[in-house]
Enzyme design. Structure first.
Site, PDB file in Angstrom:
ATOM      1  N   GLY A 137      -9.036   3.309  10.042  1.00 57.37           N
ATOM      2  CA  GLY A 137      -8.348   2.713   8.904  1.00 57.37           C
ATOM      3  C   GLY A 137      -7.950   3.769   7.898  1.00 57.37           C
ATOM      4  O   GLY A 137      -7.792   4.939   8.228  1.00 57.37           O
ATOM      5  N   CYS A 138      -7.798   3.366   6.657  1.00 55.13           N
ATOM      6  CA  CYS A 138      -7.416   4.295   5.590  1.00 55.13           C
ATOM      7  C   CYS A 138      -8.392   5.462   5.533  1.00 55.13           C
ATOM      8  O   CYS A 138      -9.609   5.266   5.463  1.00 55.13           O
ATOM      9  CB  CYS A 138      -7.398   3.563   4.255  1.00 55.13           C
ATOM     10  N   PHE A 139      -7.854   6.668   5.534  1.00 54.43           N
ATOM     11  CA  PHE A 139      -8.753   7.826   5.583  1.00 54.43           C
ATOM     12  C   PHE A 139      -9.507   8.082   4.288  1.00 54.43           C
ATOM     13  O   PHE A 139     -10.472   8.833   4.273  1.00 54.43           O
ATOM     14  CB  PHE A 139      -8.044   9.100   6.053  1.00 54.43           C
ATOM     15  N   ARG A 172       0.833  -1.206   0.000  1.00 55.62           N
ATOM     16  CA  ARG A 172       0.000   0.000   0.000  1.00 55.62           C
ATOM     17  C   ARG A 172       0.867   1.255   0.000  1.00 55.62           C
ATOM     18  O   ARG A 172       0.556   2.232  -0.660  1.00 55.62           O
ATOM     19  CB  ARG A 172      -0.906  -0.018   1.237  1.00 55.62           C
TER      20      ARG A 172
END
Length: 243
Positions: A65-67, A6
Site C-alpha cells: 500500500g502507501c509507502f 489522494r
C-alpha cells in the site's frame, strides 16, 4: 479514499502547500473513518524457515500500500538502519509518483529496508510486514487506496529470500491465520527506484496529517504492542542515514 483525491493531495505536497488543502484532507480522513480503513494487527506465528547469512548488512524490499506507513513501521524496528520509500516492479523511466499513480507502470509503492541480520532477521521482517505493516489479503489495494501500485508484494534479492518468502506465504495460508487467502506477490527484484524527497520520512515529519493519523499511526502502535522487543521509539530516518 479515491485514487484521484489522494493524488491531488500529493500534488499539493510537491508544491509545499500543506495548509491549502486542509479541508480536503479532513474530508478524506472522515471518509476513511466511516469506511473503517485502519487495519488491526493480526498476531501470526514466525516463519518456519529463515534466511541464514553472515553479512553485516542486508536489504529487503516490501510493498504494502502507501509507502508512508510501510516506511514508518520499518523505521521503528530495531536493527533497521534505513528504510527508503520508492518504486519497484516497473521500468526506471516510469519511476515517478505522477506516472506510477496512473496504475499502468507495473510499479508498486515499495520500501527498501537496510538491516543488520545480527539484530533482526529477514524472517522477522516478514512477520512484521504481514502482521502490522499491511493487510496481505487485499488484492491491488490497501484500505482506502486502490490500484496495482498499492498491491501487496515482496521483491526478493536472492534465491534464499524467495524460498523463505514463498514458504511463509504457504505457511500462513495453511494455518488460516487470516480470514482470507494471502494474495502477496513474491517476485525477483528487478530494480528499486527511490521516490521523491517529499515522500521520505513522511510519517515522522507529518504526524498530524489526517491520512497519517488514521491510517498509519495505528500501525506504529500495533508494532509496539505486538513486537515490544523489536520496537524502538526513535526511528531510523532517511535524512539521518549515513552514506
Amino acid at each position: 479514499m479515491s485514487k484521484t483525491s489522494r493524488s491531488n493531495l500529493r500534488r499539493n505536497l510537491t508544491g509545499g502547500v500543506l495548509g491549502a488543502f486542509a479541508l480536503t484532507a479532513l474530508i478524506i480522513a472522515v471518509t476513511a473513518v466511516r469506511a473503517g480503513a485502519a487495519e488491526e494487527a493480526v498476531v501470526i506465528p514466525p516463519p518456519s524457515i529463515d534466511e541464514t547469512t553472515s553479512a553485516k548488512t542486508e536489504k529487503a524490499v516490501f510493498a504494502g500500500g502507501c509507502f508512508w506507513g510501510v516506511q514508518g513501521v520499518f523505521q521503528h524496528v530495531k536493527g533497521v538502519t534505513n528504510a527508503v520509500s520508492g518504486y519497484s516492479g516497473g521500468a526506471k523511466e516510469t519511476a515517478s509518483y505522477e506516472t506510477v499513480s496512473g496504475g499502468k507502470t507495473g510499479h508498486a509503492e515499495a520500501v527498501e529496508v537496510t538491516y543488520d541480520p545480527s539484530q533482526v532477521s529477514y524472517g522477522q521482517l516478514l512477520q512484521i510486514f504481514f502482521s502490522v505493516a499491511h493487510n496481505p489479503t487485499q488484492l491491488n489495494y490497501q484500505g482506502p487506496d486502490h490500484g496495482t501500485q498499492y498491491r501487496s508484494a515482496i521483491f526478493t534479492l536472492s534465491p534464499e529470500q524467495k524460498k523463505v518468502a514463498d514458504a511463509y506465504v504457504a505457511q500462513l495460508d495453511k494455518a488460516k491465520v487470516f480470514p482470507d487467502k494471502v494474495v502477496t506477490e513474491v517476485a525477483d527484484l528487478k530494480g528499486f527506484y527511490t521516490a521523491e524527497a517529499y515522500h521520505q520520512d513522511f510519517l515522522t515529519l507529518n504526524p498530524d496529517y489526517p491520512y497519517i493519523v488514521y491510517n498509519d499511526l495505528p500501525k506504529i502502535e500495533n508494532l509496539k504492542t505486538v513486537f515490544p522487543k523489536t520496537y524502538r521509539d526513535k526511528p531510523a530516518l532517511v535524512s539521518q542515514a549515513k552514506g
